[in-house]
Write a protein that holds these residues in place. Structure first.
Motif, PDB file in Angstrom:
ATOM      1  N   ILE A   1       0.748  -1.498  -0.277  1.00 36.71           N
ATOM      2  CA  ILE A   1       0.177  -0.229  -0.280  1.00 36.71           C
ATOM      3  C   ILE A   1       0.269   1.167   0.181  1.00 36.71           C
ATOM      4  N   ASP A   2       0.641   1.907  -0.633  1.00 37.95           N
ATOM      5  CA  ASP A   2       1.317   3.425  -0.791  1.00 37.95           C
ATOM      6  C   ASP A   2       0.526   4.248   0.239  1.00 37.95           C
ATOM      7  N   PRO A   3       2.064   3.940   1.391  1.00 38.22           N
ATOM      8  CA  PRO A   3       1.546   5.098   2.926  1.00 38.22           C
ATOM      9  C   PRO A   3       0.846   6.240   2.314  1.00 38.22           C
ATOM     10  N   THR A   4       1.098   7.445   1.529  1.00 40.61           N
ATOM     11  CA  THR A   4       0.917   8.452   1.708  1.00 40.61           C
ATOM     12  C   THR A   4      -0.888   8.479   1.454  1.00 40.61           C
ATOM     13  N   ASN A   5      -1.137   7.567   0.082  1.00 42.42           N
ATOM     14  CA  ASN A   5      -2.759   7.693   0.029  1.00 42.42           C
ATOM     15  C   ASN A   5      -3.759   6.561  -0.211  1.00 42.42           C
TER      16      ASN A   5
END
Length: 240
Positions: free
Chosen positions: A178-182
């Protein structure tokens, strides 16, 4: 230094100094073995959508994926492409083909900007023959890949379309992260890639994704997917 510079620097330097070596099957090789692997190594960069090799082409060496994501496809009797494997760093691409064939029985395409080291296959085989512990490590790695492929085949043959796509989304979450930013999956997926992975038509993938979105199981922005209700996706995967 960004990740692109890091990958290019790691591939272009000696194997013993590779930033990613501790993550790969080469982590426990001796310095002289690493020196042998490095003696005829090449480096290449591939853009998203570019073929790394095509089915029927001659195998040129052991391909080590340093950065990026790659799909391995094979053409079915129907003429459609089927994704038979996905690769992420730090893995070897089509290693079974190298061990038993002279030509590729599949095609490999970069899903994003990708960096690959190509190692002389004769040097790799020499180390395999002389290092029993390394040979066992490679066998264990291949066994894991085989088990994963068998599990994937089971899901495809036993699930309906909703179950297949739910399985695919959950698989991509575990595989790519998972992209931690979004909070979106750390991989933008074309509808055709989802179709090739699930053995569905692109039209059915689009309809099922739309259904999941309406049910608030996922959020879709272009090629990007965010899981909103993982428990319900798991239930669909288990029951369908």
């Amino acid at each position: 230094m960004n990740t692109r510079d890091l990958a290019e620097g790691s591939c272009s330097s000696a194997c013993i100094n590779c930033t990613f070596r501790h993550l790969s099957l080469f982590s426990k090789l001796q310095p002289e073995e690493l020196q042998l692997l490095n003696s005829n190594k090449s480096f290449a960069r591939f853009q998203a959508g570019e073929y790394i090799f095509k089915e029927g082409s001659k195998i040129k060496g052991l391909l080590c994926l340093q950065q990026g994501k790659v799909k391995l496809t094979r053409r079915a009797d129907s003429g459609n492409n089927v994704i038979i494997a996905l690769n992420k760093p730090v893995e070897f691409i089509a290693l079974p083909e190298l061990l038993i064939h002279q030509h590729h029985h599949s095609s490999a395409m970069a899903l994003e900007d990708t960096f690959i080291c190509t190692i002389d296959s004769n040097h790799f085989m020499e180390i395999m023959q002389n290092n029993a512990a390394f040979s066992l490590q490679v066998s264990t790695y291949l066994s894991g890949k085989l088990e994963s492929a068998q599990n994937h085949l089971m899901h495809l043959t036993q699930k309906h379309m909703r179950g297949r796509l739910a399985y695919a989304i959950l698989y991509f979450k575990d595989f790519f992260g998972i992209d931690p930013t979004n909070s979106f999956l750390n991989m933008g997926l074309k509808r055709s890639d989802l179709a090739e992975w699930t053995n569905m038509t692109t039209a059915n993938v689009i309809r099922t994704l739309s259904s999941f979105s309406v049910e608030r199981l996922i959020e879709v922005r272009g090629r990007n997917i965010k899981i909103l209700d993982e428990a319900s996706l798991k239930q669909i995967y288990q029951l369908n």
